[in-house]
Design an enzyme around this catalytic site. Structure first.
Site, short mmCIF file in Angstrom:
data_model
loop_
_atom_site.label_atom_id
_atom_site.label_comp_id
_atom_site.label_asym_id
_atom_site.label_seq_id
_atom_site.Cartn_x
_atom_site.Cartn_y
_atom_site.Cartn_z
N ALA A 61 0.80 -1.23 0.00
CA ALA A 61 0.00 0.00 0.00
C ALA A 61 0.84 1.28 0.00
O ALA A 61 0.71 2.12 -0.91
CB ALA A 61 -0.95 -0.01 1.19
N ALA A 62 1.71 1.44 0.99
CA ALA A 62 2.43 2.70 1.13
C ALA A 62 3.34 2.96 -0.04
O ALA A 62 3.33 4.04 -0.64
CB ALA A 62 3.23 2.70 2.44
N CYS A 85 -4.99 -6.78 5.83
CA CYS A 85 -6.06 -6.87 6.82
C CYS A 85 -7.15 -7.83 6.39
O CYS A 85 -7.97 -8.27 7.19
CB CYS A 85 -6.71 -5.52 7.05
SG CYS A 85 -5.54 -4.18 7.11
N ASP A 128 3.90 0.86 7.37
CA ASP A 128 4.12 0.13 8.63
C ASP A 128 5.54 0.21 9.19
O ASP A 128 5.77 -0.19 10.33
CB ASP A 128 3.76 -1.36 8.45
CG ASP A 128 2.27 -1.58 8.26
OD1 ASP A 128 1.51 -0.58 8.28
OD2 ASP A 128 1.86 -2.74 8.11
N ASN A 172 -1.81 3.83 3.41
CA ASN A 172 -2.30 4.43 2.17
C ASN A 172 -2.19 5.95 2.20
O ASN A 172 -1.77 6.58 1.23
CB ASN A 172 -3.76 4.04 1.95
CG ASN A 172 -3.89 2.77 1.12
OD1 ASN A 172 -3.72 2.82 -0.09
ND2 ASN A 172 -4.14 1.65 1.77
#
Lengths: 480, 480
Positions: free
Chosen positions: A15-16, A54, A307, A329
């Site tokens: 995501a990041a 998740c 994270d 995100n």
């Protein structure tokens, strides 16, 4: 590097990292011809990009049908958008002075390309994520082949599902009663397995107060999970290699032996900071990578998101590690916009979290009673029982709301909700109140939505605020 | 009046009046012996106290089994708490100079007490509520005996249900497509009746934008309601007295004849201000009774609360009439605390409302596009389609979020949500953002609860805020 071009290297393709990569490209293109042309290279060690970690427990539990369902954007989609994406490739070193990363290919590769190499960068984004915490006890360094699983990556999920479906697993031990631990426990119950959750604390979900945790424990046990609390694991027993070498039991310091055929690590995650630390990128007080509101690290031209980074807790003011897809995100987006020549900020978190365990919904935000006390606040706490709709409606479900407020100012410091369908997302209201530093007196006046199918005429959040305001008033009077 | 005692007279025994009465007593008792002893007399014209008028449609539809289910506190309970409660008694005049109210008994009474009289007061609380608006057209002054019903009081509800259950009703016309109109229409559909809703506006629920209203119209029609929009009613046709004198049809200015056996007034309500006006208590710009934040009117020693009062809209700054049980309860509490010697305030509203029509949930807060424009704002609006949970979860339901923001400052002025189960209460998040005068840029950073069963990784509210922030940025650039 081509002249006039600037090269961004992104380490980590979830995501990041991918949000940063796409936003950087998008911003840079919007700013053409004034902006500099940007080349974005992203390295991902695993076999998937931009997926929902998740969602893994729901895939394990069969609610989500396929691995692909959890993937928001595939490598091919990212490449079509212009990102030079190197899958199955791990960045093993960063030289900040030379502005290079060195990498090597991992796993089996179906091409003849080089197995290792290095690339230059002008700017670097570290989005290395997190790794499951493991107990510091014998045997817990075993891997999936021994039946010991993490649930952080899609590849972890694939391995866990394959093992669960192998026919050799009847009894599962989940180590840790946090969000992921409980979600995986429920997934295994849905598969008809015998599940034990073992945890150190008195009640599950250490981020909520014990009285709220007790409601969760009741729900978890009600669904058939064997919940062992107040026990530290001290060893993992494996069969001899000659008998397959798989896990046989988990032992606790209190002398319990929990026989099992499979173990899931549900102790949460630690930020993956080895690469950053070795490169000399400073870490913060939580041990994760320190960043400013723009997601800039303290090393020149190095950004970090997701994270592996530290976030500022807006109530305690502390740097904390809160690994969550929603933050990853947002942070990736912020890093990418700033990299690409725009401006955006990530102004911190208030510690909001939510989960659904069996039929019980749990939300929390801000500081728990213990966290608030640790942060130096003198607090009043109140808890109220109400219903999710007007009490006379057929779908009324119970909900308990607990608030933590600063005794002197009346400021709302935190909130927790536990209840059935329709309870959990009410935490958002409290999260926004905490974010805005509202007092409980102000909160009780809020214009929240009322109609019989949605709330009692006094919404549970408002009833709790009203009781908290009374408690603050009483405390002030008795102090005065 | 007894020496040393102060007498409070409360006019109206529903939510606002009885909340004021009980809070006043409670406060005064807490302040004994320093506070003055308080005597509280409350007059209620009808046969019930403290009931949920908002619940009437669900009682009519059979979801709530009995009238008693809607009563939060009975006359006997109020009397046990020390309130001198006079049921079936209407206050017909107030003399502010003489500090007296005059009253008369209404309906049949089973005691030999006086039929009329007067009582003195030191302080007065006006909580006279609201009355259904009726079209200014021939025939609409007919009553329940002719099959023409309101749904404001429990007695209205009883009459409507008796009529619906009489066996003579097959076709119902609901005049007005607002909240109550749609809720009653659905209740009648649940009873297997043929239902027509006729309204002036292009789409139902005039308080949401037309594009959102179109989704509601679709849902209403999908449930079998005959929805007639853009039509003004111009007459109600009654059978001759010799044939029972009941309603036969509703006629519209556009020439439609809507045959029916029963009519429900769903045009909303007007504040009941006749008593206050005649007594010389000033009204506000909305025509409802003007009050300050303490619920004090502009007449000495006279308080007012609930549906008869005006509230301040925190975004437009205007005095508005927003008859809602949740405001009535809060205002009654505030008036009572202040009357009893404490201090509390009702700091206004942001216009939050919610309803569920058939399976569609609708929430709105702040200003609609039209309201914002009328209030002098230059606005940007955005609408996004998302899901109530992560898209890959089995329970994912559609939700559309629309935001209205001030183009210059980026301040969030209003929001609307329309969707299926789990959509409606998300409006609370937007309501609190509007309350705190947040910009859409701030909103997109909020730490809202994320887990796959509760939201996509970007919550629909955040996606909308993100799009709105882009729209504000674009508008600023093109202006600059």
């Amino acid at each position: 590097m081509a002249a006039g071009r600037s090269r961004v290297v992104v380490v980590g393709g979830d995501a990041a990292g991918m949000a940063a990569a796409s936003q950087a490209l998008q911003q840079a293109r919007q700013r053409q011809p004034r902006g500099r042309e940007l080349e974005v290279v992203a390295f991902e060690r695993g076999s998937a990009t931009s997926y929902s970690a998740c969602g893994i427990p729901y895939w394990v539990g069969g609610l989500v049908g396929s691995r692909e369902g959890l993937i928001a954007r595939s490598p091919e989609e990212h490449r079509r958008r212009g990102i030079d994406l190197r899958m199955g490739t791990e960045v093993v070193g960063v030289d900040l002075a030379a502005r290079t990363v060195t990498w090597r290919r991992v796993g089996d590769q179906d091409d003849d390309g080089p197995r290792e190499g290095s690339d230059g960068f002008d700017q670097l984004v570290i989005a290395t994520g997190a790794v499951p915490r493991r107990p510091d006890a014998p045997g817990f360094d075993a891997g999936p082949e021994a039946g010991v699983h993490g649930v952080q990556t899609l590849d972890d999920g694939s391995a866990l599902i394959a093992d669960l479906e192998s026919g050799r697993v009847r009894r599962v031990v989940v180590v840790g009663g946090g969000y992921i631990g409980l979600e995986v426990a429920e997934a295994c119950v849905l598969r008809g397995l015998h599940v034990t959750v073992v945890q150190r604390g008195a009640t599950p979900l250490g981020t909520v107060d014990d009285d709220m945790g007790a409601l969760i424990a009741e729900a978890v046990r009600g669904e058939g999970v064997h919940l062992v609390t107040g026990e530290e694991v001290c060893g993992l027993e494996l069969a001899p290699a000659s008998e397959g070498g798989r896990v046989r039991a988990v032992h606790t310091a209190g002398g319990l032996e929990l026989p099992c055929d499979l173990v899931v690590m549900g102790l949460g995650v630690a930020p993956s900071v080895a690469l950053a630390r070795e490169a000399g990128v400073p870490l913060g007080e939580s041990g994760a990578i320190a960043v400013d509101v723009a997601q800039r690290t303290r090393a020149e031209g190095v950004w970090a998101a997701g994270d592996c980074t530290e976030v500022r807790h807006r109530v305690s003011g502390r740097g904390v590690h809160v690994p969550l897809g929603t933050h990853a995100n947002k942070q990736g987006r912020v890093a990418g916009i700033n990299l690409g020549g725009g401006y955006a900020t990530f102004p911190g978190v208030v510690g909001t979290a939510i989960t659904k365990v069996c039929r019980v919904e749990i939300g929390r935000t801000g500081l728990s009673t213990e966290e608030a006390t640790d942060a130096g606040f003198q607090v009043v706490t109140v808890a109220v029982d109400s219903t999710t709709t007007a009490g006379y409606m057929p779908g009324a479900e119970p909900v308990r709301v607990k608030l933590v407020a600063d005794e002197r100012s009346g400021r709302l410091l935190g909130g927790q909700v536990v209840g059935r369908s329709g309870a959990g997302k009410r935490i958002d209201a409290l999260a926004i109140c905490v974010w805005n530093e509202m007092t409980v007196e102000e909160v009780l006046s809020l214009d929240l939505a009322y109609a019989p199918p949605f709330a009692p005429v006094w919404d549970p959040v408002l009833i709790a605020a009203r009781k908290a305001a009374q408690a603050v008033e009483s405390a002030c009077r008795s102090d005065g």
